[in-house]
Design a protein around this motif. Sequence first.
Motif, PDB file in Angstrom:
ATOM      1  N   ARG A  82      34.774  33.783  38.504  1.00  0.00           N
ATOM      2  CA  ARG A  82      34.231  34.069  39.677  1.00  0.00           C
ATOM      3  C   ARG A  82      35.094  35.380  40.428  1.00  0.00           C
ATOM      4  O   ARG A  82      34.470  36.058  41.019  1.00  0.00           O
ATOM      5  CB  ARG A  82      35.083  32.885  40.555  1.00  0.00           C
ATOM      6  CG  ARG A  82      34.386  31.792  40.553  1.00  0.00           C
ATOM      7  CD  ARG A  82      32.787  31.358  40.700  1.00  0.00           C
ATOM      8  NE  ARG A  82      32.742  31.039  42.190  1.00  0.00           N
ATOM      9  CZ  ARG A  82      31.701  31.070  42.775  1.00  0.00           C
ATOM     10  NH1 ARG A  82      30.567  30.762  42.128  1.00  0.00           N
ATOM     11  NH2 ARG A  82      31.466  30.672  44.183  1.00  0.00           N
ATOM     12  N   ASN A  83      36.105  35.788  39.813  1.00  0.00           N
ATOM     13  CA  ASN A  83      36.909  36.854  40.220  1.00  0.00           C
ATOM     14  C   ASN A  83      36.335  38.238  39.445  1.00  0.00           C
ATOM     15  O   ASN A  83      36.142  38.012  38.134  1.00  0.00           O
ATOM     16  CB  ASN A  83      38.426  36.994  40.118  1.00  0.00           C
ATOM     17  CG  ASN A  83      38.876  36.076  41.369  1.00  0.00           C
ATOM     18  OD1 ASN A  83      39.919  35.468  41.269  1.00  0.00           O
ATOM     19  ND2 ASN A  83      38.335  36.513  42.532  1.00  0.00           N
ATOM     20  N   ARG A  84      36.310  39.103  39.870  1.00  0.00           N
ATOM     21  CA  ARG A  84      35.709  40.497  38.940  1.00  0.00           C
ATOM     22  C   ARG A  84      36.546  41.757  39.762  1.00  0.00           C
ATOM     23  O   ARG A  84      36.499  41.717  40.793  1.00  0.00           O
ATOM     24  CB  ARG A  84      34.233  40.783  38.919  1.00  0.00           C
ATOM     25  CG  ARG A  84      33.698  40.938  40.373  1.00  0.00           C
ATOM     26  CD  ARG A  84      32.195  40.909  40.364  1.00  0.00           C
ATOM     27  NE  ARG A  84      31.599  41.379  41.804  1.00  0.00           N
ATOM     28  CZ  ARG A  84      31.581  40.387  42.818  1.00  0.00           C
ATOM     29  NH1 ARG A  84      31.878  39.201  42.410  1.00  0.00           N
ATOM     30  NH2 ARG A  84      31.173  40.831  43.715  1.00  0.00           N
ATOM     31  N   HIS A  90      33.727  41.829  32.593  1.00  0.00           N
ATOM     32  CA  HIS A  90      33.628  40.754  33.223  1.00  0.00           C
ATOM     33  C   HIS A  90      32.469  39.898  32.484  1.00  0.00           C
ATOM     34  O   HIS A  90      31.455  40.161  32.378  1.00  0.00           O
ATOM     35  CB  HIS A  90      32.927  40.974  34.851  1.00  0.00           C
ATOM     36  CG  HIS A  90      32.646  39.704  35.583  1.00  0.00           C
ATOM     37  ND1 HIS A  90      33.633  39.023  35.773  1.00  0.00           N
ATOM     38  CD2 HIS A  90      31.590  39.468  36.235  1.00  0.00           C
ATOM     39  CE1 HIS A  90      33.390  37.945  36.613  1.00  0.00           C
ATOM     40  NE2 HIS A  90      32.028  38.207  37.009  1.00  0.00           N
ATOM     41  N   ASP A 105      34.305  44.999  43.293  1.00  0.00           N
ATOM     42  CA  ASP A 105      35.381  43.926  43.336  1.00  0.00           C
ATOM     43  C   ASP A 105      34.834  42.732  44.110  1.00  0.00           C
ATOM     44  O   ASP A 105      34.165  42.677  44.834  1.00  0.00           O
ATOM     45  CB  ASP A 105      36.621  44.585  44.113  1.00  0.00           C
ATOM     46  CG  ASP A 105      37.197  45.631  43.334  1.00  0.00           C
ATOM     47  OD1 ASP A 105      37.172  45.708  42.100  1.00  0.00           O
ATOM     48  OD2 ASP A 105      37.854  46.428  44.131  1.00  0.00           O
ATOM     49  N   SER A 106      35.344  41.630  43.617  1.00  0.00           N
ATOM     50  CA  SER A 106      35.290  40.402  44.251  1.00  0.00           C
ATOM     51  C   SER A 106      36.179  40.347  45.618  1.00  0.00           C
ATOM     52  O   SER A 106      37.001  41.187  45.507  1.00  0.00           O
ATOM     53  CB  SER A 106      35.463  38.908  43.407  1.00  0.00           C
ATOM     54  OG  SER A 106      36.888  39.091  42.824  1.00  0.00           O
ATOM     55  N   GLU A 201      34.556  33.538  49.086  1.00  0.00           N
ATOM     56  CA  GLU A 201      33.985  34.225  47.963  1.00  0.00           C
ATOM     57  C   GLU A 201      32.325  34.417  48.079  1.00  0.00           C
ATOM     58  O   GLU A 201      31.766  33.615  48.804  1.00  0.00           O
ATOM     59  CB  GLU A 201      34.309  33.614  46.595  1.00  0.00           C
ATOM     60  CG  GLU A 201      34.136  32.385  46.641  1.00  0.00           C
ATOM     61  CD  GLU A 201      34.395  31.690  45.221  1.00  0.00           C
ATOM     62  OE1 GLU A 201      35.070  32.383  44.526  1.00  0.00           O
ATOM     63  OE2 GLU A 201      34.448  30.370  45.140  1.00  0.00           O
ATOM     64  N   ARG A 202      31.867  35.101  47.088  1.00  0.00           N
ATOM     65  CA  ARG A 202      30.479  35.169  47.051  1.00  0.00           C
ATOM     66  C   ARG A 202      29.742  35.526  45.793  1.00  0.00           C
ATOM     67  O   ARG A 202      29.921  36.455  45.141  1.00  0.00           O
ATOM     68  CB  ARG A 202      29.995  36.473  48.174  1.00  0.00           C
ATOM     69  CG  ARG A 202      28.624  36.790  48.189  1.00  0.00           C
ATOM     70  CD  ARG A 202      27.798  35.953  48.783  1.00  0.00           C
ATOM     71  NE  ARG A 202      26.235  36.190  48.639  1.00  0.00           N
ATOM     72  CZ  ARG A 202      25.547  36.805  49.536  1.00  0.00           C
ATOM     73  NH1 ARG A 202      26.176  37.189  50.729  1.00  0.00           N
ATOM     74  NH2 ARG A 202      24.383  37.162  49.515  1.00  0.00           N
ATOM     75  N   ASP A 203      28.856  34.519  45.362  1.00  0.00           N
ATOM     76  CA  ASP A 203      27.999  35.023  44.410  1.00  0.00           C
ATOM     77  C   ASP A 203      27.071  35.917  44.738  1.00  0.00           C
ATOM     78  O   ASP A 203      26.619  35.773  45.695  1.00  0.00           O
ATOM     79  CB  ASP A 203      27.232  33.735  44.066  1.00  0.00           C
ATOM     80  CG  ASP A 203      26.348  33.712  42.821  1.00  0.00           C
ATOM     81  OD1 ASP A 203      25.621  34.549  42.847  1.00  0.00           O
ATOM     82  OD2 ASP A 203      26.621  33.260  41.659  1.00  0.00           O
ATOM     83  N   PRO A 204      27.064  37.040  43.912  1.00  0.00           N
ATOM     84  CA  PRO A 204      26.113  38.217  44.452  1.00  0.00           C
ATOM     85  C   PRO A 204      24.981  37.776  44.811  1.00  0.00           C
ATOM     86  O   PRO A 204      24.274  38.588  45.698  1.00  0.00           O
ATOM     87  CB  PRO A 204      26.302  39.099  43.265  1.00  0.00           C
ATOM     88  CG  PRO A 204      27.661  38.718  42.557  1.00  0.00           C
ATOM     89  CD  PRO A 204      27.615  37.252  42.768  1.00  0.00           C
ATOM     90  N   SER A 217      37.405  28.830  44.899  1.00  0.00           N
ATOM     91  CA  SER A 217      38.134  29.463  44.020  1.00  0.00           C
ATOM     92  C   SER A 217      39.837  29.071  44.867  1.00  0.00           C
ATOM     93  O   SER A 217      39.707  28.819  46.024  1.00  0.00           O
ATOM     94  CB  SER A 217      38.114  31.020  44.176  1.00  0.00           C
ATOM     95  OG  SER A 217      37.073  31.412  43.230  1.00  0.00           O
ATOM     96  N   ASP A 241      30.692  35.706  53.102  1.00  0.00           N
ATOM     97  CA  ASP A 241      30.560  33.950  52.632  1.00  0.00           C
ATOM     98  C   ASP A 241      30.179  33.352  53.794  1.00  0.00           C
ATOM     99  O   ASP A 241      30.781  33.130  54.707  1.00  0.00           O
ATOM    100  CB  ASP A 241      31.781  33.627  52.094  1.00  0.00           C
ATOM    101  CG  ASP A 241      32.004  32.373  51.631  1.00  0.00           C
ATOM    102  OD1 ASP A 241      30.843  31.749  51.657  1.00  0.00           O
ATOM    103  OD2 ASP A 241      32.882  32.007  51.046  1.00  0.00           O
TER     104      ASP A 241
END
Length: 481
Positions: A82-84, A90, A105-106, A201-204, A217, A241
């Motif tokens: 989930r983090n990048r 990644h 960046d996440s 957080e956010r899934d793209p 997360s 988010d």
Amino acid sequence: MSTPPEPSVRKSAAAVREGRRSALGLVEAVLDRIEATADLNAFITVLGDEAREQARKIDAAVVRSEDPGPLCGVPVAIKDLRNRKRGVRHTLGLEQLSENIADSDSIGVERLEAAGAVIVGTTSTPALGHTIRTENRLVGATPTPFDRERSAGGSSGGSAAALSAGSVRLATGSDIGGSLRVPAACCNVVGLKPTLGVVPERDPSDGFSAHTPFLVSGPMARSAADTALLLDVLAGPDGRDPHSVPETDADYAGAIDRPAGELSVAYSPNLDLQPVAPEVRETVGAAVDDLAAAGSRVDPTGVSLPPYEELSMAYVTQVGAFFGAFADRIAEGYGLDFGAADLEPTVRATIDLAEGIEATDERSRNVPRTAAYDGIEAALSGHDALITPTLTVPPYGKHLGDPFPTEIDGETVRGVPTDAMLTWVFNLTGHPAASVPAGVTDDGLPVGLQVVGGRYAEADVLAVAAALEEARPWAGRYPDP
């Protein structure tokens, strides 16, 4: 082997901020430790040169009398899922993405670096984070430092193993069924699954994907205090988010100072749901006894949940739909063909869980899910937290192909991941939950104790975790890896 970092993250950050230690020195010590424990396969990518450069910038800021933030110069590892971090590999644990480079960046990485942290690497995860073992074709299997033939757990096993080995003091993880808490239990560390929206957080491409079942997360560390400090950094609203909750007055770091005598907990040795191995039940029971001896009120509590088969089917249906959609998004976004790809059988089986699931099937599973929510709320009533074991068994074999137990405490079980853990229930209900070390079995294997709180009551979870740590310290329990 180099000496592990200091036991207190706050003290380490203060030492760098005050010029008594250098961020570069902390990073060099961590990089030495990562190299010395490389056989754990905890990291997919180690950021040696990048981490050194960032540490030098922090040291220069300190010389200019600037304050880089609450994690000033502290090395942190991030889970490769989930983090990048922009410009860094990644992979999501996928061999097919071994050369993929993140272009942004996440939110979590933004917050870590804004707080002065130095990201030293990305930690291993099974492909797509699909199971509670950590093994992939990029680095191999990740064992617990307590036994090189047993798993560090999954899917945040790389983070947990790195923490247990003393390579880092802080790491991130994610959790859709136990992926923070299971590795914490296998590795004798702390892993906290917050309420959805507390850590944004956010899934793209799919901002709503984390809702069914709840996927979040969260922080991992070797102590309750360090976990609370990291949660303070990661938590807080972010408009990107759609689930992000508004600003609150929660003081996670301050919560750990609540006296044990002010806490009240309900205790269930198995959630009245499934069998638990005697050595796990006894170790958790001893930890609960120590908490009571420290002054906390402990009430044995029944938990009214739907039958295991019904509730686990609700979870498998919803998590199957999630992974099917997740795989479709990854395939489309990166030009992959999972239908023709050479995948590990367990990855294939997880993706295939979505086959035949209709929208009405998924929605109908909210009926037992609601009953479970009501049952947990009732068990929590009048208490700060509910305590259970994290896993129903000690750490299991480290390879994806190793079997799960088919008998637990004399009862036949199906040999599937949900049999081995009591964590997935809370990804259906959404309650925050942490795994903290309870002790070790006669064979020296770590056992985790799960602390469950009311929704948005992460401070209560951390208060109970800290009281348990004071009553039954685990800092000296780690093997020399």
